[in-house]
Enzyme design. Structure first.
Site, PDB file in Angstrom:
ATOM      1  N   ASP A   1       0.888  -1.158   0.000  1.00 59.50           N
ATOM      2  CA  ASP A   1       0.000   0.000   0.000  1.00 59.50           C
ATOM      3  C   ASP A   1       0.934   1.218   0.000  1.00 59.50           C
ATOM      4  O   ASP A   1       2.090   1.115   0.401  1.00 59.50           O
ATOM      5  CB  ASP A   1      -0.866  -0.035   1.266  1.00 59.50           C
TER       6      ASP A   1
ATOM      7  N   ASP B   1      -0.090   5.035   0.777  1.00 61.92           N
ATOM      8  CA  ASP B   1      -0.369   6.025   1.831  1.00 61.92           C
ATOM      9  C   ASP B   1      -0.282   5.387   3.216  1.00 61.92           C
ATOM     10  O   ASP B   1      -1.067   4.501   3.542  1.00 61.92           O
ATOM     11  CB  ASP B   1      -1.790   6.591   1.664  1.00 61.92           C
TER      12      ASP B   1
HETATM   13  C1  BG6 Z   1      -6.002   5.630   0.085  1.00 64.75           C
HETATM   14  C2  BG6 Z   1      -6.028   6.374   1.400  1.00 64.75           C
HETATM   15  O1  BG6 Z   1      -4.692   5.206  -0.164  1.00 64.75           O
HETATM   16  O2  BG6 Z   1      -6.426   6.470  -0.976  1.00 64.75           O
HETATM   17  C3  BG6 Z   1      -7.398   6.995   1.628  1.00 64.75           C
HETATM   18  O3  BG6 Z   1      -5.739   5.479   2.451  1.00 64.75           O
HETATM   19  C4  BG6 Z   1      -7.780   7.861   0.428  1.00 64.75           C
HETATM   20  O4  BG6 Z   1      -7.370   7.746   2.804  1.00 64.75           O
HETATM   21  C5  BG6 Z   1      -7.735   7.021  -0.840  1.00 64.75           C
HETATM   22  O5  BG6 Z   1      -9.087   8.391   0.606  1.00 64.75           O
HETATM   23  C6  BG6 Z   1      -8.077   7.828  -2.087  1.00 64.75           C
HETATM   24  O6  BG6 Z   1      -7.089   8.778  -2.291  1.00 64.75           O
HETATM   25  P1  BG6 Z   1      -7.158   9.967  -3.332  1.00 64.75           P
HETATM   26  O7  BG6 Z   1      -5.730  10.465  -3.361  1.00 64.75           O
HETATM   27  O8  BG6 Z   1      -7.571   9.373  -4.657  1.00 64.75           O
HETATM   28  O9  BG6 Z   1      -8.125  10.969  -2.843  1.00 64.75           O
HETATM   29 MG    MG Z   2      -2.743   3.195   3.536  1.00 65.76          MG
END
Ligand code: BG6
Ligand code: MG
Length: 218
Positions: free
Chosen positions: A10, A12
């Protein structure tokens, strides 16, 4: 049990500390909408797509869902705030231990992939200088269903030409561990045992990690 040949990360909260930027931006939006959004509530948003996160936020604030148009406007606003932070990222923003661990795994010939729900994954990988490092990147622009649906990890395994049984997923989100389990992959939770209790192994972070952890799972 089959030996692990591929590792799916993963992004984030595992490779980079962007989970806190997501929280800051959602908290700011909640504030504008007139309620407090706690860190505990934020756990439920981890791994979940932007639009689903917005819907959860409204649920936490006990507010009725707005029109589709308004939902898009608010999600865009949150994303603009979030992007202000990620656009400032540099290769120094890799979480401690991650660069070393990734190199060690690559040298040991493991296939490496990113499995993220984020549509900003490409931007982040470029900012930290890892846009060409992984053998496969599956992100929020390539999936229909976000975690806990297994789609993102199954697609990553497919791109690597690997059976799910030979993959392990590193995740900081409860929804991500569930997605990996549904994909029949082994799991390493990165964060608190309380949140990631159903992972095969839980580590607090990747600071002192090395490839022996993969042997433990075999
Ligand atoms: C995930 C995060 O990786 O991505 C979430 O853990 C986030 O918190 C999701 O909402 C979507 O991300 P983005 O950048 O497309 O808004
Ligand atoms: Mg994550």
């Amino acid at each position: 049990m089959q030996n692990i040949e591929a590792i799916i990360f993963d992004l984030d909260g595992v490779i980079v500390d962007t989970a806190r930027f997501h929280y800051q931006a959602w908290k700011r939006l909640a504030q504008e909408l007139g309620f407090y959004f706690s860190l505990e509530q934020n756990e439920r948003l981890k791994g979940v797509s932007r639009m689903e996160s917005l819907e959860l936020l409204f649920e936490f604030g006990e507010l009725p869902l707005p029109s589709e148009e308004e939902k898009v406007r608010l999600a865009t606003k949150k994303n603009d705030w979030y992007r202000e932070n990620i656009l400032k990222m540099t290769p120094n923003d890799l979480l401690p231990g991650v660069g070393k661990f990734l190199n060690e795994l690559k040298e040991a010939n493991y296939k490496l992939a990113i499995g993220s729900s984020s549509k900003n994954a490409g931007t982040i990988l470029s900012r930290i200088g890892y846009d060409k490092f992984f053998d496969a990147v599956v992100d929020g622009t390539k999936i229909t269903n976000s975690k806990p649906d297994p789609e993102v990890f199954l697609k990553a395994a497919e791109k690597l030409g690997m059976k799910p049984e030979k993959c392990v997923v590193f995740e900081d989100a409860h929804a991500g561990i569930e997605a990996a389990k549904r994909a029949k992959m082994r799991t390493v939770g990165v964060g608190s045992k309380q949140v990631l209790f159903d992972a095969d192994i839980v580590v607090p972070d990747l600071k002192d990690i090395n490839k022996k952890i993969i042997d433990e799972l075999n």
